[in-house]
Design a protein around this motif. Sequence first.
Motif, PDB file in Angstrom:
ATOM      1  N   ILE A  57       0.897  -1.188   0.051  1.00  0.00           N
ATOM      2  CA  ILE A  57      -0.006   0.152   0.035  1.00  0.00           C
ATOM      3  C   ILE A  57       0.821   1.165   0.123  1.00  0.00           C
ATOM      4  O   ILE A  57       0.642   2.052  -0.756  1.00  0.00           O
ATOM      5  N   TYR A  61       0.353   3.167  -3.329  1.00  0.00           N
ATOM      6  CA  TYR A  61      -0.545   4.086  -3.227  1.00  0.00           C
ATOM      7  C   TYR A  61       0.096   5.468  -2.664  1.00  0.00           C
ATOM      8  O   TYR A  61      -0.003   6.504  -3.314  1.00  0.00           O
ATOM      9  N   SER A  64       2.564   6.959  -4.779  1.00  0.00           N
ATOM     10  CA  SER A  64       1.936   7.620  -6.106  1.00  0.00           C
ATOM     11  C   SER A  64       1.306   9.090  -5.642  1.00  0.00           C
ATOM     12  O   SER A  64       1.221   9.764  -6.574  1.00  0.00           O
ATOM     13  N   MET A  70      -0.875   9.625  -9.367  1.00  0.00           N
ATOM     14  CA  MET A  70      -2.154   8.818  -9.172  1.00  0.00           C
ATOM     15  C   MET A  70      -2.767   8.016 -10.324  1.00  0.00           C
ATOM     16  O   MET A  70      -3.675   7.162  -9.908  1.00  0.00           O
ATOM     17  N   TRP A  73      -2.768   4.273 -10.383  1.00  0.00           N
ATOM     18  CA  TRP A  73      -3.866   3.339  -9.833  1.00  0.00           C
ATOM     19  C   TRP A  73      -4.751   2.536 -10.834  1.00  0.00           C
ATOM     20  O   TRP A  73      -5.090   1.427 -10.762  1.00  0.00           O
ATOM     21  N   TYR A  84      -8.770   5.907  -9.994  1.00  0.00           N
ATOM     22  CA  TYR A  84      -8.410   7.197 -10.361  1.00  0.00           C
ATOM     23  C   TYR A  84      -9.233   7.626 -11.364  1.00  0.00           C
ATOM     24  O   TYR A  84      -9.334   7.160 -12.569  1.00  0.00           O
ATOM     25  N   ALA A  96      -7.611   7.660  -1.789  1.00  0.00           N
ATOM     26  CA  ALA A  96      -6.321   7.628  -1.231  1.00  0.00           C
ATOM     27  C   ALA A  96      -6.433   7.467   0.496  1.00  0.00           C
ATOM     28  O   ALA A  96      -5.706   6.609   0.895  1.00  0.00           O
ATOM     29  N   THR A  99      -7.126   3.867   1.135  1.00  0.00           N
ATOM     30  CA  THR A  99      -6.308   2.828   0.904  1.00  0.00           C
ATOM     31  C   THR A  99      -5.121   3.001   1.902  1.00  0.00           C
ATOM     32  O   THR A  99      -4.776   2.078   2.459  1.00  0.00           O
TER      33      THR A  99
END
Length: 296
Positions: A57, A61, A64, A70, A73, A84, A96, A99
């Motif tokens: 994660i 994520y 990113s 992003m 994703w 996204y 975001a 996650t």
Amino acid sequence: MDKTLNTTSGSEAIQEASATTSSKGISTRTAGKTLSYTAIFWFISVLLGQWFFFYYIIKFYGFSVINDNMEIWNRWEVMGATPYHVGDFAGNLAFAAHTIGAGIVAFGGVFQLIPKMRNRFPTFHKINGYVYLLTVILLAFSGYYLVWFRDASPIELGDIGTSINGSLILLFSYLTVRSAIKKDIASHRKWAIYLFLVSNAQWFLRVGVFSYLVTGTTLDLNPAFGDPFFPMWTFGCFLIPLLTAKLYFYAQQNRNAQVKLATSVTLCVLTLLMLIGIMGYTPFLLSVMSEDPISF
């Protein structure tokens, strides 16, 4: 008179010994230790799986978001998901938060379950508990938003399961806090474990899916995404862990060695299935984190 007392005492001793020994000669104490070791086996398996999930994660994520990338994703598009959405600031922010919050839960939640951590570092236990509670509440509400408001597609069975799971998170959060305020440590421990299980239901969901696919393929059962298992597991991912925890607590209090052993076997089998899922899920996540095309 003395002989009568001795005879009575001897009978009571025999009855007590019989109560702590099964018909196969397994003592309740031995069965209890077996149950405890099985629980440790489960805990270590969960810890390893969840900490790798946390790594995934943060790497996929978390970075990113930091790097304003992003769009990555949507590597999940091959699996039918596009997290996204261009121009959807609120939705992307909610996703975001959801996650990354799941990562915090995966990393910090296990510390709350370690008795020595609670006893030796009570301040850390309390602070980590507050962070954990706030995070799981965030998970619940962001999950509601993502399911009921952001997603324009019709509500599906999985969305209902996610919503029930979110409601259980809020309920168990309240009960965990209430029992702590009342200094009811035994109840607090149970509600905290229930909260841990429902808060990680989406991890259990993914691990269960891969366990089903790997096991089914190994047994030449030709598992497919249209199988009845998948809609059922939408609810099973939090109901099965809760029922297993309930069984474990019951076996802990029960003096019957056979009950303890049966629970140990059940927990061991479920843990092995979970490990199969973890071993199947891990290489898949590695492929997601890489720049190679996602293969399934």
